[in-house]
Design a protein around this motif. Structure first.
Motif, PDB file in Angstrom:
ATOM      1  N   VAL A   8       0.843  -1.201   0.000  1.00  0.00           N
ATOM      2  CA  VAL A   8       0.000   0.000   0.000  1.00  0.00           C
ATOM      3  C   VAL A   8       0.875   1.247   0.000  1.00  0.00           C
ATOM      4  N   ALA A   9       1.888   1.234   0.822  1.00  0.00           N
ATOM      5  CA  ALA A   9       2.770   2.391   0.899  1.00  0.00           C
ATOM      6  C   ALA A   9       3.379   2.723  -0.444  1.00  0.00           C
ATOM      7  N   ASP A  10       3.764   1.699  -1.149  1.00  0.00           N
ATOM      8  CA  ASP A  10       4.411   1.936  -2.444  1.00  0.00           C
ATOM      9  C   ASP A  10       3.394   2.322  -3.506  1.00  0.00           C
ATOM     10  N   PHE A  11       2.211   1.678  -3.463  1.00  0.00           N
ATOM     11  CA  PHE A  11       1.239   1.908  -4.527  1.00  0.00           C
ATOM     12  C   PHE A  11       0.632   3.301  -4.419  1.00  0.00           C
ATOM     13  N   ILE A  12       0.453   3.769  -3.178  1.00  0.00           N
ATOM     14  CA  ILE A  12      -0.109   5.098  -2.976  1.00  0.00           C
ATOM     15  C   ILE A  12       1.042   6.080  -2.780  1.00  0.00           C
ATOM     16  N   GLY A  13       1.281   6.892  -3.766  1.00  0.00           N
ATOM     17  CA  GLY A  13       2.331   7.897  -3.650  1.00  0.00           C
ATOM     18  C   GLY A  13       3.716   7.279  -3.681  1.00  0.00           C
ATOM     19  N   GLU A  14       4.746   8.134  -3.453  1.00  0.00           N
ATOM     20  CA  GLU A  14       6.132   7.672  -3.432  1.00  0.00           C
ATOM     21  C   GLU A  14       6.520   7.369  -1.993  1.00  0.00           C
ATOM     22  N   SER A  15       7.296   6.322  -1.781  1.00  0.00           N
ATOM     23  CA  SER A  15       7.693   5.961  -0.419  1.00  0.00           C
ATOM     24  C   SER A  15       9.119   5.438  -0.402  1.00  0.00           C
ATOM     25  N   ASN A  16       9.848   5.838   0.651  1.00  0.00           N
ATOM     26  CA  ASN A  16      11.097   5.158   0.969  1.00  0.00           C
ATOM     27  C   ASN A  16      10.754   4.140   2.046  1.00  0.00           C
ATOM     28  N   ILE A  17      10.975   2.858   1.743  1.00  0.00           N
ATOM     29  CA  ILE A  17      10.624   1.833   2.714  1.00  0.00           C
ATOM     30  C   ILE A  17      11.909   1.113   3.101  1.00  0.00           C
ATOM     31  N   VAL A  18      12.254   1.193   4.353  1.00  0.00           N
ATOM     32  CA  VAL A  18      13.499   0.549   4.800  1.00  0.00           C
ATOM     33  C   VAL A  18      13.197  -0.401   5.962  1.00  0.00           C
ATOM     34  N   ASP A  19      14.090  -1.370   6.111  1.00  0.00           N
ATOM     35  CA  ASP A  19      13.962  -2.277   7.255  1.00  0.00           C
ATOM     36  C   ASP A  19      14.358  -1.543   8.530  1.00  0.00           C
ATOM     37  N   GLY A  20      13.571  -1.795   9.590  1.00  0.00           N
ATOM     38  CA  GLY A  20      13.902  -1.158  10.851  1.00  0.00           C
ATOM     39  C   GLY A  20      13.661  -2.107  12.010  1.00  0.00           C
ATOM     40  N   ILE A  21      14.087  -1.691  13.202  1.00  0.00           N
ATOM     41  CA  ILE A  21      13.818  -2.473  14.416  1.00  0.00           C
ATOM     42  C   ILE A  21      13.200  -1.549  15.439  1.00  0.00           C
ATOM     43  N   MET A  22      12.059  -1.995  15.976  1.00  0.00           N
ATOM     44  CA  MET A  22      11.361  -1.192  16.974  1.00  0.00           C
ATOM     45  C   MET A  22      12.013  -1.473  18.325  1.00  0.00           C
ATOM     46  N   ARG A  23      12.728  -0.469  18.793  1.00  0.00           N
ATOM     47  CA  ARG A  23      13.430  -0.682  20.066  1.00  0.00           C
ATOM     48  C   ARG A  23      12.425  -0.752  21.207  1.00  0.00           C
ATOM     49  N   GLU A  24      11.580   0.242  21.249  1.00  0.00           N
ATOM     50  CA  GLU A  24      10.519   0.315  22.256  1.00  0.00           C
ATOM     51  C   GLU A  24       9.497   1.279  21.696  1.00  0.00           C
ATOM     52  N   ASP A  25       8.414   1.525  22.431  1.00  0.00           N
ATOM     53  CA  ASP A  25       7.435   2.485  21.927  1.00  0.00           C
ATOM     54  C   ASP A  25       8.109   3.818  21.640  1.00  0.00           C
ATOM     55  N   PHE A  26       7.758   4.410  20.481  1.00  0.00           N
ATOM     56  CA  PHE A  26       8.267   5.723  20.058  1.00  0.00           C
ATOM     57  C   PHE A  26       9.760   5.734  19.747  1.00  0.00           C
ATOM     58  N   LYS A  27      10.403   4.566  19.569  1.00  0.00           N
ATOM     59  CA  LYS A  27      11.825   4.537  19.205  1.00  0.00           C
ATOM     60  C   LYS A  27      12.063   3.457  18.158  1.00  0.00           C
ATOM     61  N   VAL A  28      12.643   3.888  17.034  1.00  0.00           N
ATOM     62  CA  VAL A  28      12.892   2.931  15.968  1.00  0.00           C
ATOM     63  C   VAL A  28      14.296   3.143  15.405  1.00  0.00           C
ATOM     64  N   THR A  29      14.946   2.018  15.080  1.00  0.00           N
ATOM     65  CA  THR A  29      16.295   2.110  14.522  1.00  0.00           C
ATOM     66  C   THR A  29      16.255   1.684  13.065  1.00  0.00           C
ATOM     67  N   PHE A  30      16.786   2.535  12.167  1.00  0.00           N
ATOM     68  CA  PHE A  30      17.007   2.103  10.786  1.00  0.00           C
ATOM     69  C   PHE A  30      18.183   2.883  10.212  1.00  0.00           C
ATOM     70  N   SER A  31      18.794   2.303   9.225  1.00  0.00           N
ATOM     71  CA  SER A  31      19.955   2.895   8.560  1.00  0.00           C
ATOM     72  C   SER A  31      21.038   3.283   9.589  1.00  0.00           C
ATOM     73  N   HIS A  54      20.716   4.380  12.646  1.00  0.00           N
ATOM     74  CA  HIS A  54      20.433   5.504  13.525  1.00  0.00           C
ATOM     75  C   HIS A  54      19.108   5.247  14.215  1.00  0.00           C
ATOM     76  N   THR A  55      19.008   5.597  15.472  1.00  0.00           N
ATOM     77  CA  THR A  55      17.743   5.428  16.178  1.00  0.00           C
ATOM     78  C   THR A  55      16.975   6.744  16.195  1.00  0.00           C
ATOM     79  N   PHE A  56      15.699   6.676  15.736  1.00  0.00           N
ATOM     80  CA  PHE A  56      14.874   7.869  15.573  1.00  0.00           C
ATOM     81  C   PHE A  56      13.759   7.854  16.587  1.00  0.00           C
ATOM     82  N   GLU A  57      13.304   9.032  16.852  1.00  0.00           N
ATOM     83  CA  GLU A  57      12.057   9.128  17.602  1.00  0.00           C
ATOM     84  C   GLU A  57      10.909   9.048  16.618  1.00  0.00           C
TER      85      GLU A  57
END
Lengths: 375, 290, 656
Positions: free
Chosen positions: A234-257, A259-262
């Protein structure tokens, strides 16, 4: 839209041809007065779904309900549902007036009433004065209007539209989208619209149903679908999307590429692998040292309103849309706001979309041409 | 470039143009020429006048004697039988064409070839076989008698001639209608259903008008040969039904070439006018064309 | 889509209708006797006979050669024409071509046939040709009526084609002609194949146009069958029809197998690549069409090779005779034509080829000869027609020195009115018209005179001749008048009688008489004495056919003569002489069942035994007083005015 009145329900519908599954356990409610779009690539089953509602296909298993009544075996001509066909299916032996009057004559409506209703309809679709014209001499847009008038003249409760804009050129298509929308508003009839064009779906619909491989991937409003895609497809079909693999560290924290993001998502397991979606317009290019991520610009394309910039970050190519110019070959930093990050569960589509390393404009255009020729 | 195309066009058309002139148009001139001349090739209107005025005395139904115009009687009888045959062919052929066109592609092919097979076997012989079926002691009557349904006298009646014509020309009705129906866009049928037609009204309001060109060529292909046949009437009519074809053949055999040409000429003119009228009528019906 | 039961039943009924007659032919091709109404006993003899019958096989070969040639030429020319018409830009030209193309389709074939015949004959006369009709005229006629069908098949395919295709090809370096063959032809091929098949089918089945345009030395199957109309249609033809039927069926099964293979492969491909839903590759129907066309061509070539005689044929003798009027080798009889060819080769050391063709009536033959359309070396007309031809200077005096066997012709048959000085003719057969009746249906006390044919007791069971001369004669003999009168009153009187008889008559017949009498369909008919015996051989168990001569009645002689314009007079005389020699003469007499004027025949012991006492008595009852009776009662040539009058009266009878 009247959320209390389900006009059509599809329950557990499956269908296959020659052992190939076309529809796989479809569940769908359609509300009265709704503009609903079935969206998906060719062969996804959207037209089959539409034909099932119209009465041209019967499900192998499952039920089609109309206002709560099972109508699986009700023939097309007894359903209060009309269709605007893909290439309009206008009767070549009848002129514009007679085409539109066709269903009324079938119902033995008195002549004056026919005249009045047809005239009204032709006014609605802006074809007054074309009554005596042969339909074979009309332009594509005019033919489409006749088809809509013909389908609406007997006031069906539901109008099915099978890629009605597919045969028109881009400019005309935009005009007609608006017009269709206003016709729907004016008549208050439920529209079920089939298209493979996501922009069309986003701009017209109350509800979008994204389909792929005979299954419904997501149902929602255009904003939901765009902002909260359920999976990589769905993400790809609707509009343009960068989709990367990530790991959910905990709620509101995700690591991809690396770097860990909020982020604003929660409710995942700790360290659960996920798909991360970032829309190209939500990525900012910043000086190298201020970036959360660093990358090398590999291509820059001027698109008019914005630039489309491909940035190589650790071997994964991101697409970024920005109004700020950056030069090819430059090393830059990347900044992403927490609410620009959307986390999705892993699905069968993970890893299939969202990388722009093989991106080119031509490919995109080719796939559009192909899908026009479908079904 | 344009000049080049034109020369190709001319080259492709040249043999046919010459052929059509020599063997289609000129022979018609000869029919007219013979029709308006006598044995010494002098101009005369006698042949034409004879066709319209020759009288015979016949005994009517109640034994009274009547004066009738010989060739008018023959002509109208031919027209009557041909029209009946054509209508019967249409009534029999249209549904079958429709059925075939709706069948699976493979079944379609098989049925169509089966319909064409009889056309490959000599029609004289096939007509001959009908005598065996239809005669008073024939197969049909034996069959009916075995079922205690009584006997029918068919051979030597107008019905027998009509059966023969229908038999011989039915494929010519089915094939053109089928070929139009097979090409019919199925979405138009779906559209009709969608707009409230049941099967019957779809047939009447959409299928039939769209198949009109096929019907027209079917009707032409049956009407023309049945109006002019001279073998079927001899064999199945027990020689009792003299048709316009018999008259032409009879005059040819009697070596009255000029009168034979005159009958042929008149028949031709009448048919051409009739066809032109029919074409005009149907053209207006299927305006916009398929 | 699945067929509904009602649709299935309807389809089955249509097929029952279409195939019933074919089933009849199939069954009766295995009949021991010649009857097409009474099945006596299973036998395959007609198939054996068929393969011995060179004339029929040659007619089949001719039909195929004509159909193949005509369809190929018309397809080539028609396709080119369609391409040309398609490219015409000027509207009036298009209309003109469309109209002309439609003419042969809008015109009944009888008119197409007559118009071409008139033109050919006219042109032939203009150039003083002895024959204006030939294989070539027939071919021209067939091409002409096939052309529009080809054009109308190809034209729509061209219109459906994307017009930019050939332009694209030329853009990519093709010359216009190459572009046509590489791009347009594959695109319109289905139309071309359908056109070819249609042309072939139409040409194969055509009778009417062939009837008017056929010439010397080339007779097709339909014409041959039509000309069997005086005698009965031989069951060999049913056998042939059956074989053709199974050949086509086999062909179709074969192509279906090929198809099956294709579609299985396609299905596999489809499952593998599910996108191709319901779409068929186009080559499919093309391949099938090609297979059928190829098979037909192949079979034709094989047939031509198989039948085509390999010997050189420097001399050709054109013989024109009644249908079924010569011993042809069927049922272990002598093949007279072949015997002559063999004998001639042995006697003279070089081969001769007899082109044996048939006609259905004296008038047919006369019309053909008179129009100058054909020329023959030998014809066998009846007495009155000989008189007419002699009077019109259409005959050549014979050189009797070349016909020594003429000595065996009995004195009774010399110096007859049609040839008082024995200049032009050698009698072939003779006969007397009698009345045939079914003793199971007719009371003994009613028989004996012509009145039986007017007896209301037997209304609906009486057969009358379907030719004016013979039919009127029955009435005139009954009235005791002169059948050769030029007094209109005599003929009016006869018409009156025939009109009275009309409601009693079941059918006006020629060859149909055999089936009707054999099966008991009718009880009373008058016909030629010899034919009575053919009917007895095939009569059904419930029928007991008997025969008597009413008085007065018709006496006739059919004699061999040589028409003006003949190419090989001496050879024709040698042929006549051969026909008079013992073996062929006996064989012919046994085959035809008519009486022979040849003493080598009627004194031949085997012949007498073969015929039997009763038969000999009936056939030869009038031998001694023949010339008296003949000169008194035979038909004479009527003047044109009377002929036209009789013709008009005949039409009157037929419309009442």
């Amino acid at each position: 839209m009247d959320k209390n009145k389900k006009i059509i329900e599809l329950k557990n519908i499956s269908k296959s041809y020659d052992g190939v599954t076309v529809l796989d356990n479809i569940q769908l409610h359609i509300y009265d007065n709704e503009f609903l779009t079935l969206l998906g690539p060719s062969g996804c089953g959207k037209t089959t779904t539409l034909r099932m509602i119209g009465g041209f296909e019967t499900p192998d298993t499952g039920d089609v309900l109309f206002l709560g009544e099972r109508i699986n075996d009700l023939p097309a001509h007894k359903r209060n549902v009309n269709t605007v066909f893909q290439r309009y299916a206008l009767f070549p032996h009848l002129n514009v007036f007679d085409n539109v009057a066709f269903p009324l004559k079938e119902k033995k409506v008195p002549r004056e009433e026919i005249e009045q209703k047809v005239t009204e309809m032709l006014q609605l679709v802006k074809l007054s004065g074309f009554e005596k014209r042969s339909v074979t001499n009309l332009s594509g847009g005019q033919q489409q209007r006749v088809a809509i008038a013909r389908a609406l003249v007997s006031r069906p409760q539901v109008l099915l539209l099978d890629e009605p804009l597919g045969a028109l050129d881009l400019k005309l298509r935009k005009d007609r989208q608006q017009e269709l929308k206003s016709i729907q508003k004016a008549t208050g009839i439920t529209f079920i619209f089939v298209t493979h064009d996501q922009e069309e779906a986003l701009s017209m619909s109350d509800t979008i149903v994204v389909m792929s491989d005979g299954r419904i991937q997501q149902i929602g409003t255009p904003t939901d679908i765009y902002n909260e895609p359920k999976n990589a497809f769905v993400a790809d079909f609707i509009g343009e999307s960068n989709i990367v693999d990530g790991i959910m560290r905990e709620d509101f924290k995700v690591t991809f590429s690396g770097h860990t993001f909020e982020c604003v998502d929660k409710g995942f397991e700790k360290n659960e692998p996920v798909d991360v979606v970032v829309r190209p317009e939500d990525v900012d290019i910043v000086p190298l040292e201020k970036g959360m991520l660093q990358g090398l610009i590999t291509s820059v394309t001027f698109m008019g309103v914005h630039y489309e910039i491909i940035v190589d970050i650790n071997g994964f190519k991101w697409m970024i849309q920005t109004t700020d110019y950056a030069a090819e070959g430059e090393k830059v930093g990347i900044y992403i706001e927490p609410d620009a990050i959307h986390i999705m569960k892993k699905s069968e589509y993970s890893g299939m979309f969202g990388d722009y390393s093989s991106y080119s404009m031509e490919m995109d255009e080719l796939s559009v041409v192909e899908s026009e020729d479908e079904e | 470039m344009k000049g080049h195309r034109n020369s190709v066009t001319r080259m492709a058309l040249a043999p046919y143009s010459v052929w059509a002139l020599l063997f289609i148009l000129v022979p018609l001139v000869f029919v007219a020429y013979y029709a308006f001349t006598d044995n010494n090739m002098h101009f005369t209107l006698d042949n034409i006048i004879k066709f319209f005025t020759a009288k015979s005395t016949v005994t009517g139904d109640n034994g009274e004697t009547l004066q009738v115009r010989t060739y008018m009687v023959i002509f109208w009888r031919s027209v009557k039988l041909a029209v009946i045959s054509t209508i019967v062919c249409l009534l029999m052929g249209y549904p079958i064409a429709y059925i075939i066109a709706r069948a699976r592609p493979k079944v379609q092919k098989t049925i169509i070839t089966l319909i064409m097979i009889p056309m490959w076997m000599n029609f004289l012989i096939r007509t001959y076989a009908w005598m065996t079926i239809l005669q008073d002691t024939g197969l049909l009557n034996n069959f009916l008698a075995n079922l205690h349904l009584g006997r029918m006298h068919i051979i030597g009646t107008e019905s027998a001639v009509v059966i023969g014509m229908v038999y011989d020309y039915l494929p010519y009705m089915i094939l053109p209608i089928y070929s139009i129906m097979a090409k019919l866009d199925t979405r138009l049928l779906e559209a009709a259903h969608d707009l409230g037609c049941n099967n019957l009204s779809t047939l009447r309001r959409v299928v039939f008008p769209l198949s009109l060109p096929g019907v027209v060529s079917g009707v032409t292909m049956v009407l023309i040969p049945s109006i002019s046949t001279f073998y079927i009437s001899q064999k199945l009519g027990n020689g009792k039904f003299f048709l316009i074809g018999d008259a032409i053949e009879g005059q040819y055999v009697a070596n009255n070439l000029h009168f034979a040409a005159a009958i042929a000429f008149i028949l031709m003119v009448i048919l051409l006018i009739a066809m032109a009228l029919m074409k005009r009528y149907t053209d207006s019906r299927v305006a916009g064309g398929v | 889509m699945k067929m509904k039961p009602a649709a299935k039943v309807y389809t089955a009924l249509i097929f029952l209708f279409l195939f019933a007659p074919i089933a009849i032919l199939l069954v009766f091709s295995f009949n021991e006797t010649k009857s097409l109404s009474v099945f006596s006993e299973f036998s395959v003899k007609w198939y054996r006979e068929l393969f011995k019958d060179e004339e029929t096989l040659r007619a089949l070969q001719n039909t195929l050669v004509l159909a193949v040639t005509a369809s190929i030429i018309s397809t080539a020319m028609g396709t080119a024409a369609a391409v040309g018409i398609h490219r015409l830009r000027r509207k009036y030209l298009r209309t003109a071509y469309d109209t002309v193309t439609n003419i042969p389709m809008m015109n009944p074939d009888i008119i197409t046939g007559i118009s071409l015949m008139l033109m050919f004959v006219f042109v032939g006369r203009l150039f003083g040709l002895s024959t204006s009709l030939s294989f070539w005229t027939m071919l021209i006629a067939h091409i002409t009526f096939c052309l529009p069908y080809v054009i109308l098949q190809v034209l729509p395919k061209l219109q459906q084609m994307d017009p930019s295709l050939p332009e694209a090809a030329m853009d990519l370096g093709c010359t216009p002609v190459r572009a046509f063959f590489r791009v347009e032809v594959p695109e319109i091929l289905p139309g071309i194949i359908t056109g070819l098949m249609m042309a072939f089918t139409l040409s194969l089945d055509d009778f009417v146009i062939s009837y008017f345009t056929q010439g010397n030395g080339f007779q097709t199957l339909p014409i041959r069958i039509y000309n069997m109309t005086k005698k009965t249609v031989t069951p060999k033809m049913y056998a042939l029809a059956t074989i053709i039927f199974f050949a086509i069926l086999a062909l179709l099964l074969l192509t279906n197998l090929v198809d099956e293979d294709d579609s299985r492969r396609m299905k596999e491909a489809r499952t593998a690549k599910r996108a191709a839903k319901g779409k068929k590759p186009r080559g499919d129907s093309n391949k099938r069409g090609m297979a059928i066309v190829g098979a037909i061509l192949g079979i034709t070539i094989i047939l031509i090779a198989a039948i085509g005689i390999t010997r050189p044929k420097p001399v050709e003798l054109n013989v024109y005779n009644w249908g079924e009027y010569i011993s042809d080798g069927s049922e272990d009889t002598l093949d007279t034509i072949k015997a002559f060819e063999d004998w001639y080769l042995e006697e003279y050391g070089y081969p001769v080829k007899v082109n044996y063709e048939t006609y259905a009536s004296n008038e047919d033959m006369y019309a053909k000869l008179k129009s100058g359309a054909v020329s023959y070396d030998l014809v066998i007309p009846s007495d009155y027609m000989i008189a007419r031809m002699a009077a019109e200077d259409m005959l050549v005096p014979l050189n009797y020195a070349n016909i020594p066997n003429y000595q065996y012709i009995s004195e009774s048959f010399r110096g007859l009115y049609y040839d008082p000085d024995d200049t032009y003719t050698v009698p072939y057969t003779y006969g007397v018209v009698g009345v045939i009746y079914d003793a199971n249906q007719v009371d003994e006390e009613d028989i004996g005179t012509w009145d039986l044919l007017w007896n209301e007791k037997y209304a609906g069971n009486i057969l009358q001749f379907n030719n004016s001369r013979d039919a009127f004669a029955t009435a005139i003999y009954r009235a005791g008048n002169d059948v050769n009168s030029s007094d209109h009153a005599v003929w009016d009187d006869a018409l009156q009688m025939l009109a009275e008889q009309h409601p009693l008559v079941k059918s006006y017949v020629m060859d149909e008489i055999y089936n009707m009498m054999e099966s008991g369909e009718a009880a009373i008919a008058s016909y030629y004495a010899g034919d009575y015996f053919t009917m007895i051989d095939a009569q059904s168990d419930a029928v007991d056919l008997q025969f008597y001569y009413p008085e007065p009645t018709n006496f006739f002689v059919d004699a061999m003569c040589i028409p003006k314009g003949c190419q090989h007079q001496e050879l024709a005389e040698i042929f006549i002489n051969f026909m008079l020699s013992e073996e062929p003469a006996v064989a012919n007499a046994e085959y035809i069942y008519y009486a022979s004027p040849n003493s080598l025949v009627y004194e031949n012991e085997d012949y007498i035994e073969e015929m039997g006492e009763e038969t000999m008595e009936i056939l030869y009852r009038f031998t001694d007083e023949f010339s008296d009776m003949f000169n008194q009662y035979a038909y004479r040539n009527l003047d044109q005015e009377t002929l036209d009058y009789v013709n008009t009266l005949w039409e009157t009878l037929k419309i009442s």
